[in-house]
Motif scaffolding. Structure first.
Motif, PDB file in Angstrom:
ATOM      1  N   CYS A 110      29.529  24.839  62.219  1.00 43.66           N
ATOM      2  CA  CYS A 110      29.836  25.822  61.174  1.00 43.66           C
ATOM      3  C   CYS A 110      29.743  25.119  59.823  1.00 43.66           C
ATOM      4  N   GLY A 111      30.124  25.836  58.759  1.00 43.43           N
ATOM      5  CA  GLY A 111      30.030  25.249  57.433  1.00 43.43           C
ATOM      6  C   GLY A 111      30.996  24.095  57.236  1.00 43.43           C
ATOM      7  N   ALA A 112      32.228  24.289  57.671  1.00 42.76           N
ATOM      8  CA  ALA A 112      33.231  23.242  57.458  1.00 42.76           C
ATOM      9  C   ALA A 112      32.843  21.960  58.191  1.00 42.76           C
ATOM     10  N   ASN A 115      30.080  20.203  56.392  1.00 46.48           N
ATOM     11  CA  ASN A 115      30.590  19.499  55.211  1.00 46.48           C
ATOM     12  C   ASN A 115      31.431  18.290  55.594  1.00 46.48           C
ATOM     13  N   PHE A 143      34.513  26.303  47.311  1.00 46.06           N
ATOM     14  CA  PHE A 143      35.011  26.484  48.684  1.00 46.06           C
ATOM     15  C   PHE A 143      34.113  25.693  49.619  1.00 46.06           C
ATOM     16  N   HIS A 144      34.715  24.797  50.398  1.00 43.31           N
ATOM     17  CA  HIS A 144      33.918  23.959  51.298  1.00 43.31           C
ATOM     18  C   HIS A 144      34.386  24.021  52.752  1.00 43.31           C
ATOM     19  N   GLY A 145      35.479  24.760  53.034  1.00 39.24           N
ATOM     20  CA  GLY A 145      35.913  24.885  54.419  1.00 39.24           C
ATOM     21  C   GLY A 145      37.409  24.691  54.558  1.00 39.24           C
ATOM     22  N   GLU A 195      28.537  23.396  45.073  1.00 32.93           N
ATOM     23  CA  GLU A 195      27.672  24.528  45.415  1.00 32.93           C
ATOM     24  C   GLU A 195      26.823  24.856  44.182  1.00 32.93           C
ATOM     25  N   GLU A 200      32.553  31.833  47.625  1.00 39.16           N
ATOM     26  CA  GLU A 200      33.932  32.307  47.769  1.00 39.16           C
ATOM     27  C   GLU A 200      34.692  32.210  46.445  1.00 39.16           C
ATOM     28  N   ASP A 228      26.366  21.839  48.870  1.00 33.94           N
ATOM     29  CA  ASP A 228      26.841  22.717  49.941  1.00 33.94           C
ATOM     30  C   ASP A 228      26.091  24.041  49.829  1.00 33.94           C
ATOM     31  N   VAL A 230      25.973  26.203  52.378  1.00 33.83           N
ATOM     32  CA  VAL A 230      26.440  26.975  53.536  1.00 33.83           C
ATOM     33  C   VAL A 230      26.276  28.474  53.275  1.00 33.83           C
ATOM     34  N   GLN A 231      26.605  28.910  52.058  1.00 34.56           N
ATOM     35  CA  GLN A 231      26.497  30.337  51.741  1.00 34.56           C
ATOM     36  C   GLN A 231      25.158  30.677  51.071  1.00 34.56           C
ATOM     37  N   LYS A 257      26.258  29.308  58.141  1.00 33.10           N
ATOM     38  CA  LYS A 257      26.223  30.776  58.063  1.00 33.10           C
ATOM     39  C   LYS A 257      24.947  31.430  58.604  1.00 33.10           C
TER      40      LYS A 257
HETATM   41  C1  LIG Z   1      29.988  27.278  50.407  1.00 39.37           C
HETATM   42  C2  LIG Z   1      30.756  27.274  51.693  1.00 39.37           C
HETATM   43  N1  LIG Z   1      30.985  26.102  52.300  1.00 39.37           N
HETATM   44  C3  LIG Z   1      31.659  26.029  53.461  1.00 39.37           C
HETATM   45  C4  LIG Z   1      32.158  27.162  54.060  1.00 39.37           C
HETATM   46  C5  LIG Z   1      32.908  27.072  55.360  1.00 39.37           C
HETATM   47  O1  LIG Z   1      32.102  27.569  56.366  1.00 39.37           O
HETATM   48  P1  LIG Z   1      32.733  27.969  57.788  1.00 39.37           P
HETATM   49  O2  LIG Z   1      33.631  29.126  57.540  1.00 39.37           O
HETATM   50  O3  LIG Z   1      31.544  28.293  58.626  1.00 39.37           O
HETATM   51  O4  LIG Z   1      33.467  26.773  58.273  1.00 39.37           O
HETATM   52  C6  LIG Z   1      31.942  28.416  53.459  1.00 39.37           C
HETATM   53  C7  LIG Z   1      32.475  29.639  54.062  1.00 39.37           C
HETATM   54  O5  LIG Z   1      32.597  30.664  53.444  1.00 39.37           O
HETATM   55  C8  LIG Z   1      31.216  28.471  52.245  1.00 39.37           C
HETATM   56  O6  LIG Z   1      30.992  29.634  51.623  1.00 39.37           O
END
Ligand SMILES: Cc1ncc(COP(=O)(O)O)c(C=O)c1O
Length: 409
Positions: A110-112, A115, A143-145, A195, A200, A228, A230-231, A257
């Motif tokens: 996942c994103g967290a 990261n 937001f990184h997790g 980011e 978020e 990052d 992720v989004q 994501k």
């Molecule tokens: C930029 C960013 N990094 C990390 C995450 C965390 O991802 P996850 O919820 O898949 O762990 C998110 C989740 O919204 C995000 O938007």
């Protein structure tokens, strides 16, 4: 039992046995097709959130369904003691779409966890230079997790409070102040983590000057620039990755994501020396590189490329943005539009985004209040012109309803 009773029953069962981390559920969905979700009563809802920027090809995309079915009937898991073809192919395809011929990939869930891998990689890289080179600079509002390290990197102090004290290795600077960023990076910094558009944090683009300052400060101090995505990744903001629309190239990129259109996967992608940092035993996870999720992600990349979805998403993004901007003069609540591509925030003139989200929901449009005064829209890249027009019509009605409630209050 009627379908409504069945939905109520499901909520009761959830209350009994799911931890209460997510607040009351807003609806119960049974299935999805393209940009549309169907509830327990088979009523259609237009999905302009894509499961929080995840189902970018829309629901039940045939290419993903086929890849998952084929791979799950072939081989589901082996562990990383062995190699499987989908993980290697996906790593190659990620090297291709980043444009980094020397990219090396670590697969997470996942994103967290992507990261988390990036932070560990940067600390390992820093410690190879000096034992104290372990600090990270990140941005306020980021937001990184939610793992402990990524929670600490997240620039939202309220989220830290219930879990404090944290380890104390991250310094936060304002998202729009290049000088503050430059001043915060020193010889003990192993990474700047940011980011390109804070998702978020309220769909807030980070200024080009901050990105340039981050690159320069990392170069000056031997730190890694970790972006990052992720989004923002996988076409959400226009190109495959948001950094590709900037003048800055990171050392490390994280994506999750939308990578497998809803199957759990994350990736930490590094280039050059950063790709050589981890050796055997430095980092691992049982499910990393799972053949089914990797096969789904390869199908996602194929589909984006074969169907020209980056170009289509850019055109649709302009249409959606234009239609939202047209609301600014006509509704006293609509104050501005920000974001890129199909990751857009409608700025409100009052902190009424939660009410606006609820008013959209009553009209079967799924969007979310990402800040008190910002409504986030993240429809699938496959969204049609007609769906955009319907969604903006619903938002127009919802704005009128919310504004009327507040002028008569
Ligand atoms: C930029 C960013 N990094 C990390 C995450 C965390 O991802 P996850 O919820 O898949 O762990 C998110 C989740 O919204 C995000 O938007």
């Amino acid at each position: 039992m009627t379908t409504t009773d069945a939905a109520t029953d499901l909520r009761t069962r959830a209350d009994a046995h799911l931890m209460a981390t997510y607040g009351p559920p807003r609806a119960v969905f049974k299935r999805g097709q393209g940009s549309v979700l169907f509830d327990a009563d088979e009523q259609p809802w237009l999905d302009f959130l894509s499961g929080l920027a995840v189902t970018s090809l829309g629901h039940a995309h045939p290419a993903v369904t086929e890849a998952v079915a084929r791979q799950s009937a072939t081989l589901v898991h082996t562990s990383n003691l062995f190699l499987t073809e989908p993980a290697v192919t996906l790593a190659e395809r990620l090297a291709e779409v980043t444009g980094w011929a020397d990219a090396r990939v670590f697969f997470a869930q996942c994103g967290a966890t992507a990261n988390e891998a990036a932070i560990k990689l940067a600390r390992r890289h820093g410690k190879q230079q000096h034992p104290d080179k372990v600090r990270v600079v990140a941005l306020e509002g980021s937001f990184h997790g939610r793992t402990l390290a990524t929670l600490e990197a997240t620039g939202q102090p309220a989220k830290h409070v219930p879990f404090a004290p944290l380890a104390g290795f991250v310094d936060h600077v304002p998202h729009d102040d290049p000088d503050a960023l430059t001043a915060a990076v020193g010889d003990d910094t192993c990474a700047v983590l940011l980011e390109v558009v804070q998702g978020e944090g309220g769909v807030r683009p980070v200024p080009a000057a901050v990105l340039a300052a981050a690159r320069a400060a990392c170069d000056a101090h031997g730190a890694l620039l970790v972006v990052d995505e992720v989004q923002t990744g996988m076409g959400r903001t226009g190109p495959f990755f948001a950094f590709q629309d900037t003048d800055v190239v990171p050392d490390v990129l994280t994506v999750a994501k939308a990578l497998a259109n809803g199957l759990p996967i994350g990736a930490c992608i590094a280039r050059g020396a950063a790709g050589e940092v981890f050796g055997p035993g430095d980092h691992a996870t049982t499910f990393g590189g799972n053949p089914v999720t990797c096969a789904a992600a390869v199908a996602v990349i194929d589909t984006i490329q074969d169907q020209g979805l980056l170009e289509q998403a850019a055109t649709r993004g302009r249409r959606l943005r234009g239609a939202l901007e047209a609301l600014i003069g006509s509704s006293p609540l609509a104050a501005g539009v920000r974001g890129r591509g199909l990751l857009l925030g409608l700025e409100l003139s009052a902190p009424l985004a939660a009410e606006l989200e609820a008013a959209c929901r009553e009209r079967h449009l799924v969007v979310n209040a990402v800040a008190a005064d910002v409504l986030r829209l993240a429809p699938p890249l496959t969204v049609s012109r007609e769906e955009i027009d319907v969604a903006v019509g619903v938002i127009t009605e919802a704005l009128t309803a919310v504004a009327a409630r507040h002028t008569t209050d």
